[in-house]
Structures are given as structure tokens and as C-alpha cells.
Design a protein around this motif. Structure first.
Motif, short mmCIF file in Angstrom:
data_model
loop_
_atom_site.label_atom_id
_atom_site.label_comp_id
_atom_site.label_asym_id
_atom_site.label_seq_id
_atom_site.Cartn_x
_atom_site.Cartn_y
_atom_site.Cartn_z
N THR A 14 89.87 108.27 -28.62
CA THR A 14 90.69 109.20 -29.40
C THR A 14 92.04 108.61 -29.75
O THR A 14 92.57 108.85 -30.83
CB THR A 14 90.86 110.51 -28.61
OG1 THR A 14 89.57 111.02 -28.24
CG2 THR A 14 91.59 111.56 -29.43
N ASN A 15 92.61 107.83 -28.85
CA ASN A 15 93.91 107.20 -29.13
C ASN A 15 93.82 106.24 -30.30
O ASN A 15 94.72 106.18 -31.16
CB ASN A 15 94.45 106.50 -27.89
CG ASN A 15 93.49 105.46 -27.32
OD1 ASN A 15 92.28 105.58 -27.43
ND2 ASN A 15 94.04 104.43 -26.69
N PHE A 16 92.74 105.47 -30.38
CA PHE A 16 92.54 104.54 -31.49
C PHE A 16 92.39 105.29 -32.81
O PHE A 16 92.97 104.91 -33.84
CB PHE A 16 91.31 103.68 -31.22
CG PHE A 16 90.79 102.95 -32.42
CD1 PHE A 16 91.49 101.88 -32.97
CD2 PHE A 16 89.60 103.33 -33.03
CE1 PHE A 16 91.01 101.20 -34.09
CE2 PHE A 16 89.11 102.67 -34.13
CZ PHE A 16 89.82 101.59 -34.66
N ARG A 50 86.48 119.21 -34.59
CA ARG A 50 87.59 120.02 -35.11
C ARG A 50 88.26 119.33 -36.30
O ARG A 50 88.69 120.00 -37.25
CB ARG A 50 88.60 120.29 -33.99
CG ARG A 50 88.02 121.15 -32.87
CD ARG A 50 89.06 121.49 -31.81
NE ARG A 50 88.39 122.04 -30.64
CZ ARG A 50 88.31 121.44 -29.46
NH1 ARG A 50 88.90 120.26 -29.28
NH2 ARG A 50 87.67 122.01 -28.45
N ARG A 51 88.34 118.01 -36.28
CA ARG A 51 88.90 117.31 -37.45
C ARG A 51 87.99 117.50 -38.67
O ARG A 51 88.47 117.66 -39.79
CB ARG A 51 89.08 115.81 -37.15
CG ARG A 51 89.64 115.03 -38.36
CD ARG A 51 90.08 113.62 -37.97
NE ARG A 51 90.49 112.85 -39.15
CZ ARG A 51 91.67 112.94 -39.74
NH1 ARG A 51 92.59 113.77 -39.27
NH2 ARG A 51 91.97 112.20 -40.79
N SER A 52 86.67 117.48 -38.46
CA SER A 52 85.75 117.73 -39.57
C SER A 52 86.03 119.07 -40.22
O SER A 52 86.09 119.17 -41.45
CB SER A 52 84.29 117.69 -39.07
OG SER A 52 83.91 116.39 -38.70
N ASN A 53 86.21 120.09 -39.41
CA ASN A 53 86.48 121.42 -39.96
C ASN A 53 87.74 121.40 -40.81
O ASN A 53 87.76 121.95 -41.93
CB ASN A 53 86.62 122.43 -38.82
CG ASN A 53 86.74 123.86 -39.31
OD1 ASN A 53 86.17 124.24 -40.33
ND2 ASN A 53 87.50 124.67 -38.59
N ASP A 107 95.56 117.62 -26.07
CA ASP A 107 95.65 118.58 -27.16
C ASP A 107 94.30 118.68 -27.88
O ASP A 107 93.80 117.67 -28.37
CB ASP A 107 96.73 118.12 -28.15
CG ASP A 107 96.92 119.08 -29.32
OD1 ASP A 107 96.19 120.10 -29.40
OD2 ASP A 107 97.79 118.81 -30.16
N PRO A 108 93.68 119.85 -27.95
CA PRO A 108 92.37 119.96 -28.60
C PRO A 108 92.39 119.62 -30.08
O PRO A 108 91.35 119.32 -30.67
CB PRO A 108 91.97 121.42 -28.37
CG PRO A 108 93.25 122.14 -28.11
CD PRO A 108 94.13 121.16 -27.40
N TYR A 109 93.57 119.64 -30.70
CA TYR A 109 93.69 119.34 -32.13
C TYR A 109 94.45 118.04 -32.37
O TYR A 109 95.08 117.87 -33.40
CB TYR A 109 94.40 120.49 -32.84
CG TYR A 109 93.65 121.79 -32.81
CD1 TYR A 109 92.47 121.96 -33.54
CD2 TYR A 109 94.09 122.85 -32.03
CE1 TYR A 109 91.77 123.16 -33.50
CE2 TYR A 109 93.39 124.06 -31.99
CZ TYR A 109 92.24 124.20 -32.73
OH TYR A 109 91.55 125.39 -32.70
N THR A 110 94.35 117.09 -31.44
CA THR A 110 95.14 115.88 -31.58
C THR A 110 94.74 115.04 -32.79
O THR A 110 95.52 114.21 -33.25
CB THR A 110 95.07 115.04 -30.29
OG1 THR A 110 96.10 114.06 -30.31
CG2 THR A 110 93.71 114.36 -30.15
N LEU A 111 93.53 115.23 -33.32
CA LEU A 111 93.11 114.50 -34.51
C LEU A 111 93.25 115.30 -35.79
O LEU A 111 92.82 114.87 -36.86
CB LEU A 111 91.65 114.03 -34.36
CG LEU A 111 91.37 113.05 -33.22
CD1 LEU A 111 89.90 112.64 -33.23
CD2 LEU A 111 92.27 111.83 -33.31
#
Length: 418
Positions: free
Chosen positions: A115-117, A258-261, A207-211
Motif C-alpha cells: 500500500t505504501n508503494f 475503495r479506490r476503485s469505487n 486509514d481505510p481510505y489511504t488510497l
């Protein structure tokens, strides 16, 4: 990507790694006439891989490219429509190739669960990739196509039924046989090391929305914890009697979904909530097992991310699989997995998506998913999303993959439950 003529349709970078070799083998069998080249930093080793692939690959060119030499990556990206890479850990080696593809307007696919990358890729290269027409598509393997495509398929089904937006949605890993690849293990260890040394990164990962492309626009919804154990009936009546525990890959997968959404304009809904868990069965010991699995994951994700730097890496490196290592062909063939994703829509309709694949999830199955992602980007141009930039599998190639996967012996189906 601008539709100018390129020398190749696909360049596979990292062909000498274990999953890289499997992906090369899959492309040789399923390439469908695509113009393919293999790339790596040791041409002799890449040539040996090509020579093992049979007649279909005998004329594939060999390119020299090295993450430590950005000019070689720039040359590689300029010559092809799509770069597919298995070279990780991506946080350590991946950003120069993302930069090259973003600058050249070249589509890109990888296997990262880091996720960090992905966050760094978004911050540094999303706008440039959007401007040049590049699709930078992360997480095109077991992390996170089963999660991302299952939800996308449910959205498409509910849309066709005019059943409204998705609300509470949960993926449950129902069955699995196989092992985590050495590359994935190296990525996880690298992520733990980074977060252990960086409190700000640790907070971002939690954070669930970090992306998210716009964090301030995201709803604050409860029930999206990455580490929890639950009765199956709390997820869906069909799971009554079952218990579920935390799934180790819930954190990266859920953030991709969540990023897709968000990238799709909140097509799943503004109240879409998502979580992942794994089934541990319905025996009398299942509640204890669910709690134990969840506790182990909590320690890894919580205490591990804080104190991993204090653990002896030499001991850890001795017991975990190394990048480039993997199981025998017979063991890969015996592997399999099945995930079920349940959702309820705003009209009260309930659906289930089932995503199943034969083959070890960390190796054989992942190479099929990555290969099909590359072929979708290269050959299914009319079916691709108009979106460009740093994307997710669903947002970039969702419709193309829904069409392609059955022929690749990937079972993805949806059904209305009520």
C-alpha cells in the motif's frame, strides 16, 4: 496511451524470477498473437527462460533493463504498449519503472500488495500518467483481483437489475490451498520494516481510505476494520454456523476496492462499506480458531508494524521463502482458492459473487491473473476504461477481465440471493 505504433504489445520485466517465469510461460500459451519481449538485468538468464518456453516464444526479443539504470527503463517503456513487472519489493525497486511508463504514456501492470508503494505511485505519477494517457494498474494478482473484480461484478449485476447502490459488502475466503510466494513475503517484510521506522506511514496504512483520490470526500463509515472475528450469520444467512477471522491481505485489498469505487465516481455508492475475512469453519473449535487467527493478524499488523525493526532479520530471513523460490509444479497444480463476496443493496436485494481458481494462489493462479491483465491492456483496447493515471484493476480493465477470465479457467459468477 497515445495510439502510436510501438515495437511490442507487451514487455515482461522480471522474467527470471519465479512468478516471472510462470507469467512468461502463461503468455507463451495464451498470448493470442501478441508481440511479446522479455526483459531483465541479466540477458543470459532471460534467454534461458525464453528457451524453456517452447516454440511460441522462440522469436521473442530479449531486452536488458535494470531498476538501477533509469535510462534502460525509459528505453523499455518507449518500445511497448504495456509493461508487466514482477520485480519486487516494489517499494524498493518499482518507482523508476512507474516513472518511465508515466512519462512514455505506456500502460503498466504489477503484482504489488504494498500500500505504501501504491500511495507513492499516486502522489508522484498519477497526474503525469493521466496527462500522457498511461494506465498504471497495480495489484493484478491474487492481491487484489479476486477482491476488486468480485465487487465490480456485483456492482454490474445490481446495476443490470436496477437494484440500487451497494451497501455492506464482505469478502469471505472460503477455501485455500497453496503458499505465499517469496516475493510477496519479501514485500511484506519490507513494508513492516518501513512502517516500524515511520510512524506517519503507519498512520497512513491504518486509514481505510489511504488510497483515495480525495480523502476529504470519503464517507466516515463504521464496520470497516481490517482485523476482526465474526459469526458468519452476521455477514450473510448462508454462512450461519460458520465463524470467520481476520484475513492477512484484507488491508491492501480493501484499500484497492475503495479506490476503485472513488475512481469510478462512487458507482458502488456513497454508503458502500467493505471488509474482508476468512472462514475457519463451523466446528466446536471454530470460535477459538477465529479468535486465534484474528489475534495473530492483529499482532502482525499492529505490534509488528511498530516493533519489527527490533526483531533479528537474520533469523526471519532463514525461515521465510526467498524471492525466486517456489513449490514444485505438482504442488502448484494442487493449489486452489475460492472467495465469496456478499452484498446488500439500498433496495434490500442481496447478492453473492463467487470467484474461484485452480492453482497455487501465490504462484500459478497469480501468474494467470497477471498475464490476463497484461493481455487485456494490450489487446482489448476498445473494452478498456477511458480512465488514465494510477488505477486499479476494476477501474482500468474491469469489463475486459470479466470477458476474458472464463477462458482462462477463472470462475467468476454472481447470483441474487433475495
Amino acid at each position: 496511451m497515445a495510439e502510436t505504433q510501438r515495437e511490442f504489445d507487451i514487455v515482461l520485466y522480471g522474467a527470471t524470477g519465479f512468478v516471472g517465469r510462470l507469467t512468461a510461460d502463461y503468455l507463451a500459451r495464451a498470448g493470442g498473437g501478441a508481440r511479446i519481449a522479455l526483459a531483465g538485468r541479466a540477458p543470459d538468464r532471460v534467454l534461458a527462460v525464453r528457451d524453456s518456453l517452447g516454440e511460441a516464444a522462440k522469436d521473442w526479443p530479449i531486452l536488458t533493463a535494470d531498476a538501477a539504470s533509469p535510462s534502460t527503463l525509459n528505453d523499455l517503456a518507449a518500445r511497448t504498449r504495456v509493461v508487466v513487472t514482477t520485480v519486487g519489493p516494489y517499494a524498493k525497486y518499482g518507482l523508476p519503472l512507474v516513472a518511465a511508463c508515466a512519462a512514455a504514456g505506456t500502460d503498466y501492470a504489477d503484482l504489488t500488495g504494498e500500500t505504501n508503494f501504491i500511495r507513492d505511485s499516486i502522489d508522484l505519477y498519477h497526474q503525469q500518467a493521466a496527462d500522457t494517457g498511461a494506465r498504471i494498474v497495480h495489484s493484478c494478482g491474487f492481491d487484489s483481483i479476486p477482491s476488486d473484480l468480485s465487487v465490480y461484478a456485483l456492482y454490474r449485476r445490481a446495476q443490470d437489475d436496477r437494484a440500487g447502490h451497494l451497501l455492506d459488502t464482505n469478502m469471505v475466503l472460503r477455501a485455500m490451498s497453496g503458499g505465499v510466494s517469496g516475493g510477496t513475503t519479501a514485500s511484506m517484510l519490507d513494508l513492516l520494516t518501513s512502517s516500524s521506522n515511520d510512524p506517519e506511514l503507519r498512520r497512513a496504512l491504518e486509514d481505510p481510505y489511504t488510497l483515495s483520490p480525495d480523502r476529504a470526500a470519503e464517507p466516515e463509515l463504521g464496520g470497516q476494520k481490517d482485523v476482526r472475528w465474526r459469526r458468519g450469520a452476521e455477514i450473510a444467512p448462508e454462512l450461519a454456523g460458520h465463524w470467520t477471522g481476520a484475513f492477512a491481505m484484507a488491508m491492501p485489498n480493501s484499500r484497492i476496492v475503495r479506490r476503485s469505487n472513488a475512481l469510478l465516481g462512487y458507482a458502488y455508492g456513497r454508503r458502500f462499506a467493505y471488509g474482508e475475512q476468512m472462514s475457519v469453519g463451523r466446528s466446536v473449535a471454530a470460535p477459538v480458531l477465529a479468535a486465534a487467527v484474528t489475534g495473530a493478524n492483529a499482532l502482525t499488523m499492529g505490534l509488528g508494524s511498530r516493533y519489527f525493526k527490533h526483531l533479528p532479520r537474520t533469523l526471519i530471513d532463514r525461515v521465510v521463502p526467498k524471492p525466486g523460490e517456489g513449490p514444485s509444479e505438482a504442488a502448484r497444480d494442487r493449489g486452489h482458492y475460492t472467495v465469496e463476496t456478499y452484498t446488500t443493496t439500498e433496495t434490500g436485494a442481496r447478492y453473492r459473487a463467487t470467484f474461484a481458481q485452480k492453482g497455487d494462489f501465490g504462484y500459478k493462479a497469480t501468474s494467470v491473473l497477471l498475464g490476463e491483465s497484461a493481455l487485456s491492456l494490450a489487446l482489448d483496447r476498445d473494452a478498456l476504461s477511458p480512465l488514465t493515471g494510477v488505477l486499479t484493476p476494476a477501474a482500468a480493465i474491469g469489463d475486459a477481465l470479466l470477458t476474458r477470465l472464463p477462458a482462462a479457467e477463472v470462475d467468476l459468477r454472481t447470483e441474487r440471493l433475495s
